[in-house]
Design an enzyme around this catalytic site. Structure first.
Site, PDB file in Angstrom:
ATOM      1  NE  ARG A   1       0.109   1.215   3.267  1.00 31.83           N
ATOM      2  CZ  ARG A   1       1.075   2.129   3.714  1.00 31.83           C
ATOM      3  NH1 ARG A   1       2.388   1.560   3.912  1.00 31.83           N
ATOM      4  NH2 ARG A   1       0.825   3.487   3.932  1.00 31.83           N
ATOM      5  N   GLY A   2       0.113   2.604  -0.101  1.00 30.63           N
ATOM      6  CA  GLY A   2       0.798   3.583  -0.228  1.00 30.63           C
ATOM      7  C   GLY A   2       1.123   3.885  -1.607  1.00 30.63           C
ATOM      8  CB  ALA A   3       0.476   6.872  -3.680  1.00 31.94           C
TER       9      ALA A   3
ATOM     10  NE  ARG B   1      -6.058   0.970  -1.411  1.00 34.83           N
ATOM     11  CZ  ARG B   1      -5.500   1.509  -0.496  1.00 34.83           C
ATOM     12  NH1 ARG B   1      -4.153   1.107  -0.416  1.00 34.83           N
ATOM     13  NH2 ARG B   1      -5.963   2.324   0.603  1.00 34.83           N
TER      14      ARG B   1
ATOM     15  CD  GLN C   1      -3.357   2.546   6.919  1.00 36.14           C
ATOM     16  OE1 GLN C   1      -3.683   2.885   7.888  1.00 36.14           O
ATOM     17  NE2 GLN C   1      -3.768   2.451   5.798  1.00 36.14           N
TER      18      GLN C   1
ATOM     19  CG  ASP D   1      -2.608   7.957  -1.458  1.00 40.91           C
ATOM     20  OD1 ASP D   1      -2.426   8.223  -0.387  1.00 40.91           O
ATOM     21  OD2 ASP D   1      -2.751   6.849  -1.972  1.00 40.91           O
TER      22      ASP D   1
ATOM     23  CG  ASN E   1      -2.114  11.363   3.071  1.00 41.97           C
ATOM     24  OD1 ASN E   1      -1.291  10.730   2.415  1.00 41.97           O
ATOM     25  ND2 ASN E   1      -1.664  11.527   4.403  1.00 41.97           N
ATOM     26  CE  LYS E   2      -5.146   5.958   4.490  1.00 41.92           C
ATOM     27  NZ  LYS E   2      -6.223   4.967   3.633  1.00 41.92           N
TER      28      LYS E   2
HETATM   29  O1  MRU Z   1      -4.279   3.218   2.378  1.00 40.27           O
HETATM   30  P1  MRU Z   1      -2.927   3.451   2.388  1.00 40.27           P
HETATM   31  O2  MRU Z   1      -2.113   2.922   3.468  1.00 40.27           O
HETATM   32  O3  MRU Z   1      -2.185   2.886   0.818  1.00 40.27           O
HETATM   33  O4  MRU Z   1      -2.725   4.973   2.300  1.00 40.27           O
HETATM   34  C1  MRU Z   1      -1.438   5.647   2.362  1.00 40.27           C
HETATM   35  C2  MRU Z   1      -1.645   6.928   2.455  1.00 40.27           C
HETATM   36  O5  MRU Z   1      -2.258   7.583   2.726  1.00 40.27           O
HETATM   37  C3  MRU Z   1       0.036   7.648   2.498  1.00 40.27           C
HETATM   38  O6  MRU Z   1       0.229   8.843   3.102  1.00 40.27           O
HETATM   39  C4  MRU Z   1       0.182   7.927   0.663  1.00 40.27           C
HETATM   40  O7  MRU Z   1       0.050   6.903  -0.073  1.00 40.27           O
HETATM   41  C5  MRU Z   1       1.408   8.775   0.642  1.00 40.27           C
HETATM   42  S1  MRU Z   1       2.602   7.518   0.450  1.00 40.27           S
HETATM   43  C6  MRU Z   1       4.209   7.826   0.057  1.00 40.27           C
END
Ligand code: MRU
Length: 366
Positions: free
Chosen positions: A52-54, A89, A200, A241, A251-252
């Site tokens: 996970r993470g963009a 996603r 996370q 993201d 973002n999250k």
């Molecule tokens: O749902 P996730 O865990 O994929 O969300 C991740 C985030 O919100 C991160 O902050 C975002 O992807 C930036 S990662 C470098």
């Protein structure tokens, strides 16, 4: 990053040609890798958030296309692979970026050349991500060093979710400046939002920082405003993201509330932004960014380890209480102090982004 003394990336190809990932659903209690052998494995790993993470979602999608090409390298096979991965996603634009890039490079090749070309490009996507994150680290560390110069004790930084090494191929976005500043000897302390519902922050960011020996404290998601009111946070750094061409940042879930609290308390609010995370086609984040909604069970239940050391899942809510699970929110550009990119720090605005990335902004209408 070094884990138990060994260097790791979050995704890699073994000498036998397999694609391996760190299974992030097992952290922080177990550090295990698992093999992706097919398009379906890659799509499941993204959907189930083993990765996970963009940026890491984009890199895994690139390898997903390569794996698909080993089974069916026809035009139809390529289209099916891109469609399946795209459906995993919706919010991180790196997924679309990686798939468009892979498709554009493969479509004009003869099918028998596509698998090798796809694996080579996926490896390049990973290397490019590492270089981008290192650039973010260098530029962001300058900001932290500047704050440290006028501070007596450690620089206190708040971060949300996990935008660290585990969210990218290596180094991270929001955490890259922290790693770079720490290596340069700057004294730091990180406040880590737990980041409900999937935690996370509590499970991944805290683990990462602990592995690198960086002092940190996990806090509940609602504590940040209180800490800011009491002068306990020098700056916030978060990831993104998807960022609009005008600097709105998605973002999250919960990031927006941190930005509001930071604005109210004059705490600088920075965003680590790799350029593939800019969606140049949109300018209104609230209206135009699709927000992922995940299973209500992620809210009604929580996962952890019990006193016997067994993984377990417990229910938090009364039987029958409905729950909603919005994965992301949008922080308007006006609340963002600056965007830390691989080319430097810029204002969260169209002019700021276009000034650093004239090559990428060209061709997109205002
Ligand atoms: O749902 P996730 O865990 O994929 O969300 C991740 C985030 O919100 C991160 O902050 C975002 O992807 C930036 S990662 C470098």
């Amino acid at each position: 990053m070094q884990i138990n003394g060994n260097p790791y990336r979050t995704i890699w190809r073994t000498s036998a040609g397999d694609v391996e990932i760190i299974d992030q659903t097992k952290l922080p209690h177990a550090f295990v890798s698992c093999r992706l052998a097919s398009l379906q494995d890659a799509a499941d790993a993204i959907y189930n958030m083993q990765v996970r993470g963009a940026p890491l979602i984009g890199a895994t999608a690139a390898y997903g296309v390569a794996l698909a090409m080993t089974a069916d390298a026809s035009d139809v096979g390529l289209a099916v692979a891109c469609e399946a991965l795209m459906a995993t996603r919706p919010t991180a634009v790196n997924l679309r970026w990686a798939l468009e890039d892979m498709r554009a490079r493969l479509i004009d090749l003869a099918p028998e050349r596509r698998a090798d070309a796809a694996f080579a490009r996926a490896a390049d996507v990973c290397d490019e991500d590492v270089a981008i994150c290192q650039g973010i680290g260098i530029h962001g560390a300058r900001l932290i060093t500047h704050v440290a110069a006028s501070s007596d004790g450690p620089v206190n930084i708040l971060t949300h979710c996990n935008a660290g090494w585990l969210a990218t191929v290596d180094w991270g976005t929001a955490l890259a400046p922290i790693y770079a500043a720490h290596s340069a000897g700057i004294e730091l302390h990180v406040w880590v939002d737990e980041t409900r519902p999937r935690n996370q922050g509590a499970s991944l960011t805290a683990w990462e920082l602990g592995q690198q020996g960086i002092p940190h404290t996990v806090i509940v998601d609602n504590a940040g405003g209180h800490l800011m009111q009491h002068g306990m946070i020098d700056l916030c750094i978060v990831g993104t993201d998807r960022t609009t061409a005008t600097g709105d940042v998605c973002n999250k879930i919960g990031t927006y509330l941190k930005a509001l609290a930071a604005y109210d308390n004059d705490v600088p609010f920075y965003v680590g932004l790799p350029s593939p995370t800019v969606d140049w086609s949109i300018s209104d984040g609230v209206a135009d960014i699709p927000i992922e909604e995940r299973s209500a069970e992620e809210v009604t239940h929580i996962f952890g380890r019990d006193q016997q050391g067994q993984d377990c899942r417990v229910q938090l809510t009364p039987d029958g209480s409905p729950a909603a699970n919005y994965g992301f929110d949008v922080t308007p550009a006006r609340l963002v102090t600056g965007l830390i990119t691989e080319r430097g720090v810029c204002a969260a605005s169209r002019a700021g982004l276009a000034g650093l990335f004239p090559d990428l902004a060209a061709g997109w209408a205002e």
